[in-house]
Design a protein around this motif. Structure first.
Motif, PDB file in Angstrom:
ATOM      1  N   ILE A 119      13.429 101.150   7.408  1.00 32.61           N
ATOM      2  CA  ILE A 119      12.557 101.678   6.370  1.00 32.61           C
ATOM      3  C   ILE A 119      11.478 100.664   5.994  1.00 32.61           C
ATOM      4  O   ILE A 119      10.293 101.001   5.837  1.00 32.61           O
ATOM      5  N   LEU A 120      11.863  99.396   5.839  1.00 32.54           N
ATOM      6  CA  LEU A 120      10.894  98.359   5.495  1.00 32.54           C
ATOM      7  C   LEU A 120       9.857  98.163   6.601  1.00 32.54           C
ATOM      8  O   LEU A 120       8.665  97.988   6.311  1.00 32.54           O
ATOM      9  N   VAL A 121      10.288  98.193   7.833  1.00 28.51           N
ATOM     10  CA  VAL A 121       9.342  98.030   8.959  1.00 28.51           C
ATOM     11  C   VAL A 121       8.346  99.181   8.980  1.00 28.51           C
ATOM     12  O   VAL A 121       7.118  98.966   9.118  1.00 28.51           O
ATOM     13  N   LEU A 122       8.823 100.399   8.836  1.00 22.99           N
ATOM     14  CA  LEU A 122       7.924 101.562   8.839  1.00 22.99           C
ATOM     15  C   LEU A 122       6.948 101.508   7.658  1.00 22.99           C
ATOM     16  O   LEU A 122       5.766 101.835   7.807  1.00 22.99           O
ATOM     17  N   GLN A 154      14.280 107.139  21.801  1.00 23.42           N
ATOM     18  CA  GLN A 154      13.533 105.923  21.507  1.00 23.42           C
ATOM     19  C   GLN A 154      12.702 106.145  20.254  1.00 23.42           C
ATOM     20  O   GLN A 154      12.494 107.268  19.821  1.00 23.42           O
ATOM     21  N   GLY A 155      12.213 105.048  19.677  1.00 27.03           N
ATOM     22  CA  GLY A 155      11.450 105.111  18.441  1.00 27.03           C
ATOM     23  C   GLY A 155      12.246 104.514  17.286  1.00 27.03           C
ATOM     24  O   GLY A 155      13.474 104.392  17.336  1.00 27.03           O
ATOM     25  N   PHE A 180      12.500  91.400  15.850  1.00 24.69           N
ATOM     26  CA  PHE A 180      11.172  90.938  16.235  1.00 24.69           C
ATOM     27  C   PHE A 180      11.172  89.593  16.965  1.00 24.69           C
ATOM     28  O   PHE A 180      10.242  89.329  17.727  1.00 24.69           O
ATOM     29  N   VAL A 181      12.178  88.755  16.728  1.00 24.34           N
ATOM     30  CA  VAL A 181      12.140  87.394  17.263  1.00 24.34           C
ATOM     31  C   VAL A 181      13.300  87.117  18.208  1.00 24.34           C
ATOM     32  O   VAL A 181      13.087  86.815  19.390  1.00 24.34           O
ATOM     33  N   TYR A 190      10.015  96.248  19.948  1.00 23.59           N
ATOM     34  CA  TYR A 190       8.608  96.494  20.261  1.00 23.59           C
ATOM     35  C   TYR A 190       8.410  97.795  21.036  1.00 23.59           C
ATOM     36  O   TYR A 190       7.437  98.521  20.807  1.00 23.59           O
ATOM     37  N   GLN A 191       9.308  98.094  21.949  1.00 27.94           N
ATOM     38  CA  GLN A 191       9.185  99.344  22.689  1.00 27.94           C
ATOM     39  C   GLN A 191       9.360 100.539  21.760  1.00 27.94           C
ATOM     40  O   GLN A 191       8.587 101.505  21.814  1.00 27.94           O
ATOM     41  N   HIS A 192      10.363 100.485  20.884  1.00 33.67           N
ATOM     42  CA  HIS A 192      10.598 101.576  19.942  1.00 33.67           C
ATOM     43  C   HIS A 192       9.438 101.703  18.960  1.00 33.67           C
ATOM     44  O   HIS A 192       8.978 102.810  18.660  1.00 33.67           O
ATOM     45  N   LEU A 193       8.964 100.575  18.467  1.00 31.52           N
ATOM     46  CA  LEU A 193       7.854 100.600  17.517  1.00 31.52           C
ATOM     47  C   LEU A 193       6.579 101.102  18.192  1.00 31.52           C
ATOM     48  O   LEU A 193       5.796 101.843  17.581  1.00 31.52           O
ATOM     49  N   GLY A 194       6.371 100.719  19.452  1.00 28.36           N
ATOM     50  CA  GLY A 194       5.197 101.199  20.180  1.00 28.36           C
ATOM     51  C   GLY A 194       5.208 102.712  20.335  1.00 28.36           C
ATOM     52  O   GLY A 194       4.163 103.369  20.204  1.00 28.36           O
TER      53      GLY A 194
END
Length: 250
Positions: free
Chosen positions: A241-244, A219-220, A65-66, A72-76
């Motif tokens: 897992i924690l992010v999801l 991606q993802g 994240f930092v 960010y692209q994968h999370l988006g």
């Protein structure tokens, strides 16, 4: 005798964060070589290999994240798949549940088929959707829709069926039309059931998106977890897992 007094919100949050801190401290102690005697594994490093190390997991999330800011692209992509699956599945479940609950003939004909489809483990449809829609977002959205639809459908169906006969009879006696019955009687009766199903459906929409990415994608967040699993990087797997989990709760 059980204490039935509900704690104050501030105290409740303190207990919740305290429990979370205890879990992380226990995780750290069990995976830190030499800190505690470990009777489950042959050596101290095996616990860290199987369960990861919390500090390295947090470090991995920080890098995502930092430092590198490459998640960010994968999370988006994962969030877009989740939102689309949630919206389409919820809308279809709401419409289908209302239609069958208010159409006795259609309900009698389609009920066994709907129960059969609901009984099927829908995760096994992922390879079929990958063939039909390719490895892009479409196959992940389709899998998420199948998971969300039935949860919303059966809750709406049951909610409409639970309408009080007395309220329904009084509304008809006062000359309410079908549209007015739907708006003022059926929908209010199903509202609590709908909102209850939506809480569960969010998590299932995430499941559909991530499992689809896990089985085939480029991606993802599911793709990141799959890549980490292939290299036995348990810390990155736990970080994913924690992010999801955090975004599903949010």
């Amino acid at each position: 005798m059980w204490n039935l007094i509900k704690p104050r919100p501030a105290t409740l949050r303190l207990w919740q964060f305290g429990l979370l801190a205890v879990v992380f401290v226990f995780w750290y102690a069990m995976t830190k070589p030499g800190l505690l005697p470990n009777f489950m594994f042959e050596n101290d490093r095996q616990a860290a290999f199987f369960f990861g190390e919390p500090l390295r997991v947090i470090e991995r999330i920080w890098v995502w994240f930092v430092t590198d800011a490459d998640i960010y692209q994968h999370l988006g992509v994962t969030l877009a798949e989740t939102v689309m699956a949630f919206a389409i599945g919820s809308a279809a479940g709401l419409g289908g549940g209302l239609w069958l609950a208010l159409s006795p003939m259609a309900s009698a004909i389609l009920e066994p088929y709907i129960k059969a489809m609901n009984s099927m483990p829908r995760i096994i449809l992922a390879p079929i959707f990958a063939v039909w829609f390719g490895l892009g977002m479409g196959s992940k959205v389709a899998l998420g829709v199948t998971l969300v639809f039935f949860i919303v459908f059966f809750n709406v169906y049951q909610g409409v069926k639970e309408v009080s006969p007395v309220v329904l009879a009084n509304a008809k006696m006062l000359g309410a039309s079908q549209k007015q019955l739907l708006r003022h009687v059926y929908l209010p009766s199903a509202t609590s059931w709908v909102f209850s199903s939506l809480h569960t459906s969010v998590g299932l929409a995430f499941v559909g998106a991530v499992v689809g990415e896990y089985l085939g994608s480029s991606q993802g967040v599911g793709y990141l977890i799959l890549q980490a699993e292939g290299s036995f990087d348990i810390n990155t797997v736990m970080a994913g897992i924690l992010v999801l989990t955090a975004f599903a709760l949010a």
